[in-house]
Enzyme design. Structure first.
Site, PDB file in Angstrom:
ATOM      1  N   LEU A  39      31.942  39.425  36.202  1.00 41.67           N
ATOM      2  CA  LEU A  39      33.080  40.312  35.975  1.00 41.67           C
ATOM      3  C   LEU A  39      32.540  41.735  35.973  1.00 41.67           C
ATOM      4  CD1 LEU A  39      34.963  38.560  33.011  1.00 41.67           C
ATOM      5  CD2 LEU A  39      35.699  38.681  35.391  1.00 41.67           C
ATOM      6  N   ASP A  40      33.228  42.645  36.657  1.00 42.73           N
ATOM      7  CA  ASP A  40      32.809  44.045  36.632  1.00 42.73           C
ATOM      8  C   ASP A  40      32.726  44.518  35.192  1.00 42.73           C
ATOM      9  OD1 ASP A  40      32.701  44.171  39.362  1.00 42.73           O
ATOM     10  OD2 ASP A  40      34.556  45.286  39.617  1.00 42.73           O
ATOM     11  N   PRO A  41      31.820  45.465  34.894  1.00 43.95           N
ATOM     12  CA  PRO A  41      31.675  45.946  33.514  1.00 43.95           C
ATOM     13  C   PRO A  41      32.981  46.436  32.891  1.00 43.95           C
ATOM     14  CG  PRO A  41      29.859  46.736  34.836  1.00 43.95           C
ATOM     15  CD  PRO A  41      30.821  46.068  35.782  1.00 43.95           C
ATOM     16  N   CYS A  43      35.977  45.333  33.415  1.00 45.42           N
ATOM     17  CA  CYS A  43      36.920  44.229  33.195  1.00 45.42           C
ATOM     18  C   CYS A  43      36.651  43.519  31.871  1.00 45.42           C
ATOM     19  CB  CYS A  43      36.801  43.204  34.317  1.00 45.42           C
ATOM     20  SG  CYS A  43      37.344  43.826  35.897  1.00 45.42           S
ATOM     21  N   ARG A 170      38.599  44.190  42.041  1.00 44.36           N
ATOM     22  CA  ARG A 170      39.858  44.626  41.435  1.00 44.36           C
ATOM     23  C   ARG A 170      40.461  45.814  42.157  1.00 44.36           C
ATOM     24  NH1 ARG A 170      35.835  46.979  38.843  1.00 44.36           N
ATOM     25  NH2 ARG A 170      36.080  49.093  38.074  1.00 44.36           N
TER      26      ARG A 170
END
Length: 173
Positions: A39-41, A43, A170
């Site tokens: 997961l991107d930081p 998110c 995203r």
């Protein structure tokens, strides 16, 4: 063991694994731990973390993921998200119907501020160093996309519920 961790914003998926590994080391010694997808930081969300022999099960987890994300049209930032410096703002008129019609297979070039690895390093790490690298477009799929109700008067803002393939950033939704 399979742990379901509510990953906070600002923390990488690997940082979550490192914290669990550090805490577990005190009780169990050295153990194998991994997560099932990055997961991107920025998110937040559920991050499945696997330990011991369960790390072999990561391929059994679904490759699809779901996001709830805000969309603000007409604003450009240097990071392509709300954390960046605003570079420009312009009026954009897009209907809810036009937004939700963006389903199916698309070609996505990962933005520099994403968790995608190039040459073994995360793009967001390179971007923070001011380094921009060539990124190949890749096919991802938006399975479903819905606009949730927004407060009155919020023009060009949408709250999206998205179900998409693994590897979808995203910012492409």
């Amino acid at each position: 063991m399979i742990l379901l961790v509510d990953k906070p914003s600002g923390m990488t998926s690997q940082a979550v694994v490192s914290k669990i590994k550090y805490a577990a080391k005190k009780h169990y010694g050295k153990i194998k731990i991994g997560h099932t997808g990055t997961l991107d930081p920025m998110c937040t969300g559920l991050l499945p973390v696997l330990t011991h022999e369960h790390t072999k099960l990561s391929d059994l987890f679904p490759a699809t993921k779901a996001y709830r994300a805000g969309l603000l049209l007409g604003t450009t930032t240097d990071t392509e998200d709300v954390t960046g410096k605003i570079l420009s703002e312009s009026p954009v008129t897009v209907s809810r119907e036009e937004v939700v019609s963006a389903v199916g297979k698309i070609r996505q070039t990962p933005p520099m501020y994403s968790a995608v690895k190039v040459g073994g390093e995360r793009l967001y790490t390179l971007a923070r160093k001011g380094i921009e690298v060539e990124r190949a477009a890749r096919e991802v799929e938006i399975f479903s996309l819905d606009c949730l109700p927004m407060p009155e008067g919020k023009q060009n803002e949408y709250l999206l519920q998205v179900r998409c393939s693994s590897g979808t950033d995203r910012k492409s939704v």
